[in-house]
Design an enzyme around this catalytic site. Sequence first.
Site, short mmCIF file in Angstrom:
data_model
loop_
_atom_site.label_atom_id
_atom_site.label_comp_id
_atom_site.label_asym_id
_atom_site.label_seq_id
_atom_site.Cartn_x
_atom_site.Cartn_y
_atom_site.Cartn_z
CB CYS A 141 3.16 -7.21 6.51
SG CYS A 141 4.58 -7.09 7.58
CG HIS A 152 6.52 -1.44 9.85
ND1 HIS A 152 6.28 -1.95 8.59
CD2 HIS A 152 6.32 -0.10 9.75
CE1 HIS A 152 5.95 -0.97 7.77
NE2 HIS A 152 5.98 0.17 8.44
N1 ARG Z 1 8.14 -3.33 1.60
C1 ARG Z 1 7.25 -2.86 2.62
C2 ARG Z 1 7.86 -1.63 3.27
O1 ARG Z 1 9.03 -1.62 3.50
C3 ARG Z 1 6.98 -3.91 3.62
C4 ARG Z 1 5.94 -3.53 4.63
C5 ARG Z 1 5.74 -4.57 5.67
N2 ARG Z 1 4.58 -4.33 6.43
C6 ARG Z 1 4.47 -4.42 7.73
N3 ARG Z 1 3.30 -4.26 8.28
N4 ARG Z 1 5.53 -4.57 8.50
O2 ARG Z 1 7.18 -0.68 3.55
#
Ligand code: ARG
Length: 262
Positions: free
Chosen positions: A255, A161
């Site tokens: 996150c 991300h």
């Molecule tokens: N387990 C989640 C996923 O893989 C983690 C999300 C993390 N969020 C972020 N904004 N980077 O989607």
Amino acid sequence: MCPPEHFTVEYAINPWMNTEFAVDAALAVQQWEALRATLTDLGHEVHVLDPRPGLPDMVYSANGAFSVDGTVYGARFRFPQRADEAVAHRAFYADAGRWRFVAPEHVNEGEGDFAYLPGAYGGIVLAGYGFRTDPAAHAEAQEVLGRPVVSLKLVDPAFYHLDTALAALDDRHVTYYPDAFSPASQRVLAQLFPDALLADREDAEAFGLNLVSDGRHVILNTEASAMGRKVRDAGYLPVHVNLSELKRGGGSVKCAVAELRP
Ligand code: ARG
């Protein structure tokens, strides 16, 4: 924010997730409470979403939408396991009443892959793609939000991300880990932000870029001590919060926080 009451790692959709290792949801909730208290102690208003059983990643509320100046561009998750989270976020904005909510056609994971810099170039959006958000969503976001959207290609699966690789430190300054981006996207970032604070791999792996800043205080994961020093040297006040449990799901401070830009 959304408390990690139902937090588990029962599927693996990023390299940080290991389903063989049990997470401690009670500890996750404790750490999350400390993050929430940190934000409210600094004078910020925190709204809390009701956690839903069966949505173990709901604690990563940044992924649920992206708002700019009262308009909300809704999320559409890449993986079916998280799809219903978008519904909860949409309901939050509908209940609050004062938002213009636009449902997306293209896959995008909200603030996970979108950042807004109100003071850079009159207000620009930085957008990541390569793992989660469909590049078509970048054009869609630009049409919905009426702000230039700069597409940046993420190339390292560990930093899947945008918010794991880049953060806004204030209205116009960013910090990022260059190698998380393609060479061309690195050039774009260097052109737009010649004065950026550059982070290294260790900072990124400690989730030091997954930070929330109010322009003065920079809230970041305890593990990211070197990043905290860099941020301090750049004139900000680092505030460390231990989010070790949330790291097991592949996330940290940013996150867990969806910023509201009414
Ligand atoms: N387990 C989640 C996923 O893989 C983690 C999300 C993390 N969020 C972020 N904004 N980077 O989607």
